[in-house]
Design a protein around this motif. Sequence first.
Motif, PDB file in Angstrom:
ATOM      1  N   UNK A  59       0.826  -1.208   0.000  1.00 54.89           N
ATOM      2  CA  UNK A  59       0.000   0.000   0.000  1.00 54.89           C
ATOM      3  C   UNK A  59       0.864   1.264   0.000  1.00 54.89           C
ATOM      4  N   UNK A  60       1.969   1.227   0.760  1.00 58.32           N
ATOM      5  CA  UNK A  60       2.846   2.394   0.827  1.00 58.32           C
ATOM      6  C   UNK A  60       3.525   2.660  -0.518  1.00 58.32           C
ATOM      7  N   UNK A  61       3.934   1.593  -1.197  1.00 57.53           N
ATOM      8  CA  UNK A  61       4.533   1.753  -2.521  1.00 57.53           C
ATOM      9  C   UNK A  61       3.504   2.289  -3.516  1.00 57.53           C
ATOM     10  N   UNK A  62       2.292   1.791  -3.399  1.00 58.79           N
ATOM     11  CA  UNK A  62       1.241   2.191  -4.341  1.00 58.79           C
ATOM     12  C   UNK A  62       0.839   3.650  -4.167  1.00 58.79           C
ATOM     13  N   UNK A  63       0.969   4.163  -2.938  1.00 62.60           N
ATOM     14  CA  UNK A  63       0.595   5.561  -2.669  1.00 62.60           C
ATOM     15  C   UNK A  63       1.804   6.500  -2.650  1.00 62.60           C
ATOM     16  N   UNK A  64       2.995   5.964  -2.960  1.00 58.56           N
ATOM     17  CA  UNK A  64       4.226   6.759  -2.995  1.00 58.56           C
ATOM     18  C   UNK A  64       4.460   7.474  -1.659  1.00 58.56           C
ATOM     19  N   UNK A  66       6.127   8.748   1.853  1.00 54.30           N
ATOM     20  CA  UNK A  66       7.454   9.267   2.169  1.00 54.30           C
ATOM     21  C   UNK A  66       8.198   8.292   3.083  1.00 54.30           C
ATOM     22  N   UNK A  67       9.515   8.451   3.178  1.00 53.42           N
ATOM     23  CA  UNK A  67      10.323   7.577   4.033  1.00 53.42           C
ATOM     24  C   UNK A  67       9.913   7.709   5.497  1.00 53.42           C
ATOM     25  N   UNK A  68       9.551   8.916   5.908  1.00 52.29           N
ATOM     26  CA  UNK A  68       9.111   9.126   7.280  1.00 52.29           C
ATOM     27  C   UNK A  68       7.844   8.341   7.595  1.00 52.29           C
ATOM     28  N   UNK A  70       6.811   5.654   6.006  1.00 45.33           N
ATOM     29  CA  UNK A  70       7.172   4.231   5.975  1.00 45.33           C
ATOM     30  C   UNK A  70       7.785   3.802   7.302  1.00 45.33           C
ATOM     31  N   UNK A  71       8.723   4.610   7.812  1.00 47.14           N
ATOM     32  CA  UNK A  71       9.400   4.271   9.063  1.00 47.14           C
ATOM     33  C   UNK A  71       8.413   4.218  10.236  1.00 47.14           C
ATOM     34  N   UNK A  72       7.539   5.209  10.318  1.00 48.50           N
ATOM     35  CA  UNK A  72       6.585   5.269  11.429  1.00 48.50           C
ATOM     36  C   UNK A  72       5.591   4.119  11.365  1.00 48.50           C
ATOM     37  N   UNK A  73       5.038   3.857  10.201  1.00 48.52           N
ATOM     38  CA  UNK A  73       4.052   2.790  10.059  1.00 48.52           C
ATOM     39  C   UNK A  73       4.673   1.418  10.315  1.00 48.52           C
ATOM     40  N   UNK A  74       5.909   1.233   9.866  1.00 51.81           N
ATOM     41  CA  UNK A  74       6.596  -0.041  10.109  1.00 51.81           C
ATOM     42  C   UNK A  74       6.841  -0.247  11.588  1.00 51.81           C
ATOM     43  N   UNK A  75       7.238   0.811  12.281  1.00 52.20           N
ATOM     44  CA  UNK A  75       7.458   0.724  13.732  1.00 52.20           C
ATOM     45  C   UNK A  75       6.168   0.349  14.455  1.00 52.20           C
ATOM     46  N   UNK A  76       5.083   0.997  14.096  1.00 53.25           N
ATOM     47  CA  UNK A  76       3.813   0.758  14.783  1.00 53.25           C
ATOM     48  C   UNK A  76       3.300  -0.655  14.541  1.00 53.25           C
ATOM     49  N   UNK A  77       3.386  -1.105  13.293  1.00 55.89           N
ATOM     50  CA  UNK A  77       2.801  -2.402  12.968  1.00 55.89           C
ATOM     51  C   UNK A  77       3.652  -3.564  13.460  1.00 55.89           C
ATOM     52  N   UNK A  78       4.957  -3.326  13.664  1.00 55.20           N
ATOM     53  CA  UNK A  78       5.846  -4.401  14.117  1.00 55.20           C
ATOM     54  C   UNK A  78       6.337  -4.203  15.551  1.00 55.20           C
ATOM     55  N   UNK A  79       5.716  -3.288  16.269  1.00 51.06           N
ATOM     56  CA  UNK A  79       6.135  -3.009  17.645  1.00 51.06           C
ATOM     57  C   UNK A  79       6.023  -4.241  18.533  1.00 51.06           C
ATOM     58  N   UNK A  80       5.073  -5.123  18.212  1.00 47.56           N
ATOM     59  CA  UNK A  80       4.867  -6.318  19.011  1.00 47.56           C
ATOM     60  C   UNK A  80       6.098  -7.212  19.065  1.00 47.56           C
ATOM     61  N   UNK A  81       7.012  -7.062  18.107  1.00 44.29           N
ATOM     62  CA  UNK A  81       8.203  -7.906  18.086  1.00 44.29           C
ATOM     63  C   UNK A  81       9.139  -7.605  19.260  1.00 44.29           C
ATOM     64  N   UNK A  82       9.005  -6.436  19.861  1.00 45.86           N
ATOM     65  CA  UNK A  82       9.754  -6.156  21.083  1.00 45.86           C
ATOM     66  C   UNK A  82       9.347  -7.130  22.180  1.00 45.86           C
TER      67      UNK A  82
END
Length: 240
Positions: A59-64, A66-68, A70-82
């Motif tokens: 979805x992020x690639x499809x909507x172009x 920003x890196x910021x 991408x970084x924030x959304x990745x952190x939020x969605x994978x936070x459980x890995x902590x």
Amino acid sequence: MNRNALSAAFPVTVPVLMGYLAIGMAFGFMLQAIGYNFIWAFFMSLTIYAGSGQYLGVQLLNTHATLGTVALMTLLINFRHLVYGLSMLEKFRGMGPRKFYMIFSLTDETYALLSSVQVPAGVEPRNFYFSIALLDHSYWILGSVIGAVAGALLPIDTTGIDFAMTALFVVIAVDQWKAYKKHLPALLGAVVTLISLTLVGADNMLLPALAVIVGALLLLRDRLDEPQETQKSEKEESVC
């Protein structure tokens, strides 16, 4: 690679093989649908290796994005890995350089296996855990590449296909429920998640829910020490 450990790990990972081929193919279909071929699918699965994160990545690639973003959304969605990492500290101890790969490869499904599987007799535990992680990763790569290739050859409607990830996680959760006598962690997670959803809404529920769950599990760690309980039951059975 230790062949003995690999042979022992394969039967354990067959459910993940079936699931990862399906949801990996779904990811490949989705990626191909927005114009990225199987080479992209291969390298994303090799280097990112996060099912929900990669689905989000489409979805992020499809909507172009920003890196910021991408970084924030990745952190939020994978936070459980902590949370996953904290509970794997002992199992990963003494694995040397392989520890870094084990940390990288700790997906939901691999974590579910590592936290519940019994190491077969005659198999070195660290080799066994490493083999599970490596096999699961290879299944995901294979599924995503197959999906991307099939998506390029066949016209496929990808609407709703991202639910495959949720379906696999539910199946593994049910399997863990059956494998353990104590259901407090699962019940705690469900109750806290529902409360968080009610109080702060779907968009903001993740971090508060995880924080409460981690704190509660740390406080209840002694009562939830499953390995010790398993050892006691095995000793009792041997005496009988």
